[in-house]
Design a protein around this motif. Structure first.
Motif, mmCIF file in Angstrom:
data_model
loop_
_atom_site.group_PDB
_atom_site.id
_atom_site.type_symbol
_atom_site.label_atom_id
_atom_site.label_comp_id
_atom_site.label_asym_id
_atom_site.label_seq_id
_atom_site.Cartn_x
_atom_site.Cartn_y
_atom_site.Cartn_z
ATOM 1 N N CYS A 24 30.699 -3.450 22.532
ATOM 2 C CA CYS A 24 30.308 -3.984 21.231
ATOM 3 C C CYS A 24 30.916 -5.372 21.129
ATOM 4 C CB CYS A 24 30.807 -3.083 20.120
ATOM 5 S SG CYS A 24 30.589 -3.767 18.462
ATOM 6 N N ALA A 25 30.077 -6.382 21.223
ATOM 7 C CA ALA A 25 30.545 -7.769 21.165
ATOM 8 C C ALA A 25 30.398 -8.302 19.751
ATOM 9 C CB ALA A 25 29.738 -8.621 22.146
ATOM 10 N N ALA A 26 31.458 -8.905 19.240
ATOM 11 C CA ALA A 26 31.460 -9.445 17.882
ATOM 12 C C ALA A 26 31.288 -10.954 17.924
ATOM 13 C CB ALA A 26 32.757 -9.081 17.173
ATOM 14 N N SER A 27 30.597 -11.460 16.921
ATOM 15 C CA SER A 27 30.344 -12.901 16.862
ATOM 16 C C SER A 27 31.564 -13.679 16.404
ATOM 17 C CB SER A 27 29.176 -13.192 15.922
ATOM 18 O OG SER A 27 29.471 -12.727 14.612
ATOM 19 N N GLU A 28 32.482 -13.007 15.742
ATOM 20 C CA GLU A 28 33.697 -13.662 15.279
ATOM 21 C C GLU A 28 34.901 -12.840 15.702
ATOM 22 O OE1 GLU A 28 31.426 -14.983 11.149
ATOM 23 O OE2 GLU A 28 33.447 -14.187 11.081
ATOM 24 N N THR A 29 36.040 -13.379 15.452
ATOM 25 C CA THR A 29 37.222 -12.638 15.836
ATOM 26 C C THR A 29 37.254 -11.288 15.130
ATOM 27 O OG1 THR A 29 39.632 -12.626 15.855
ATOM 28 C CG2 THR A 29 38.576 -13.760 14.025
ATOM 29 N N ILE A 30 37.539 -10.282 15.885
ATOM 30 C CA ILE A 30 37.621 -8.938 15.324
ATOM 31 C C ILE A 30 39.057 -8.579 15.009
ATOM 32 C CG2 ILE A 30 35.540 -8.135 16.463
ATOM 33 C CD1 ILE A 30 37.303 -6.717 18.507
ATOM 34 N N PHE A 31 39.936 -9.502 15.288
ATOM 35 C CA PHE A 31 41.346 -9.207 15.089
ATOM 36 C C PHE A 31 41.632 -8.860 13.642
ATOM 37 C CE2 PHE A 31 45.734 -10.491 14.186
ATOM 38 C CZ PHE A 31 46.409 -9.764 15.159
ATOM 39 N N SER A 32 40.924 -9.518 12.716
ATOM 40 C CA SER A 32 41.183 -9.322 11.301
ATOM 41 C C SER A 32 40.537 -8.058 10.744
ATOM 42 C CB SER A 32 40.687 -10.524 10.495
ATOM 43 O OG SER A 32 39.296 -10.671 10.655
ATOM 44 N N LEU A 33 39.655 -7.458 11.501
ATOM 45 C CA LEU A 33 38.993 -6.251 11.006
ATOM 46 C C LEU A 33 39.992 -5.108 10.958
ATOM 47 C CD1 LEU A 33 35.615 -6.500 12.899
ATOM 48 C CD2 LEU A 33 36.059 -7.019 10.517
ATOM 49 N N ASN A 34 39.935 -4.357 9.891
ATOM 50 C CA ASN A 34 40.869 -3.248 9.747
ATOM 51 C C ASN A 34 40.645 -2.182 10.799
ATOM 52 O OD1 ASN A 34 40.386 -3.823 6.356
ATOM 53 N ND2 ASN A 34 42.315 -4.166 7.384
ATOM 54 N N ALA A 35 39.391 -1.894 11.036
ATOM 55 C CA ALA A 35 39.092 -0.852 12.004
ATOM 56 C C ALA A 35 37.721 -1.100 12.616
ATOM 57 C CB ALA A 35 39.101 0.528 11.334
ATOM 58 N N MET A 36 37.545 -0.591 13.784
ATOM 59 C CA MET A 36 36.235 -0.610 14.405
ATOM 60 C C MET A 36 35.900 0.813 14.808
ATOM 61 S SD MET A 36 35.948 -4.174 16.447
ATOM 62 C CE MET A 36 34.159 -4.059 16.367
ATOM 63 N N VAL A 37 34.613 1.129 14.663
ATOM 64 C CA VAL A 37 34.185 2.526 14.744
ATOM 65 C C VAL A 37 32.931 2.636 15.591
ATOM 66 C CG1 VAL A 37 33.533 4.556 13.391
ATOM 67 C CG2 VAL A 37 35.066 2.855 12.403
ATOM 68 N N TRP A 38 32.822 3.717 16.313
ATOM 69 C CA TRP A 38 31.567 4.103 16.954
ATOM 70 C C TRP A 38 31.009 5.311 16.199
ATOM 71 C CZ3 TRP A 38 28.957 1.329 20.407
ATOM 72 C CH2 TRP A 38 29.655 0.419 21.210
ATOM 73 N N TYR A 39 29.760 5.187 15.754
ATOM 74 C CA TYR A 39 29.017 6.297 15.175
ATOM 75 C C TYR A 39 27.865 6.628 16.120
ATOM 76 C CZ TYR A 39 31.055 5.815 10.457
ATOM 77 O OH TYR A 39 31.901 5.786 9.380
ATOM 78 N N ARG A 40 27.329 7.823 15.951
ATOM 79 C CA ARG A 40 26.097 8.160 16.655
ATOM 80 C C ARG A 40 25.192 8.939 15.728
ATOM 81 N NH1 ARG A 40 28.347 12.385 21.308
ATOM 82 N NH2 ARG A 40 28.836 14.145 19.926
ATOM 83 N N GLN A 41 23.896 8.778 15.965
ATOM 84 C CA GLN A 41 22.911 9.443 15.114
ATOM 85 C C GLN A 41 21.585 9.500 15.829
ATOM 86 O OE1 GLN A 41 22.190 7.560 11.297
ATOM 87 N NE2 GLN A 41 21.592 9.506 10.386
ATOM 88 N N ALA A 42 20.935 10.625 15.754
ATOM 89 C CA ALA A 42 19.575 10.793 16.255
ATOM 90 C C ALA A 42 18.655 10.960 15.061
ATOM 91 C CB ALA A 42 19.485 11.996 17.184
ATOM 92 N N PRO A 43 17.371 10.639 15.205
ATOM 93 C CA PRO A 43 16.439 10.811 14.084
ATOM 94 C C PRO A 43 16.464 12.224 13.533
ATOM 95 C CG PRO A 43 15.405 9.565 15.846
ATOM 96 C CD PRO A 43 16.723 10.054 16.383
#
Length: 114
Positions: free
Chosen positions: A21-40
């Motif tokens: 998951c590539a971010a366009s800006e620094t992700i350092f300031s983000l509190n958390a990063m998450v992976w979700y998954r979902q099917a239709p």
């Protein structure tokens, strides 16, 4: 912040994939990063999360098989997925959280054949 997932695809059961998951800006300031998954037609499921301090959390169904990590220097988050099963077939989404704001990627399809 724009997030772009990659690394999905078709793999046989027991195989591995690594999502990025590539971010366009620094992700350092983000509190958390998450992976979700979902099917239709299915409920969205939190797969794994990682805080800015590196604390991780996993869904019970992926513990011991998946590993979440982040490289703040590269503004990138990863999900290493091992021992994949057909039940892991889903669209995987990368999400960045900052306070009450959420930023979503477009999703990447993971298909595991039996």
């Amino acid at each position: 912040v724009q997030l772009v997932e990659s690394g999905g695809g078709l793999v046989q059961a027991g195989g591995s994939l690594r999502l990025s998951c590539a971010a366009s800006e620094t992700i350092f300031s983000l509190n958390a990063m998450v992976w979700y998954r979902q099917a239709p037609g299915k409920q969205r499921q939190l797969v794994a999360s990682i805080t800015s301090g590196g604390r991780t959390n996993y869904a019970d169904s992926v513990k011991g098989r998946f590993t979440i990590s982040r490289d703040n220097a590269k503004n990138t988050m990863y999900l290493q997925m091992n021992s994949l099963s057909p039940e892991d077939t889903d669209v995987y989404y990368c999400v960045g959280r900052y306070g009450t704001d959420e930023y979503w990627g477009q999703g990447t399809q993971v298909t595991v054949s039996s």
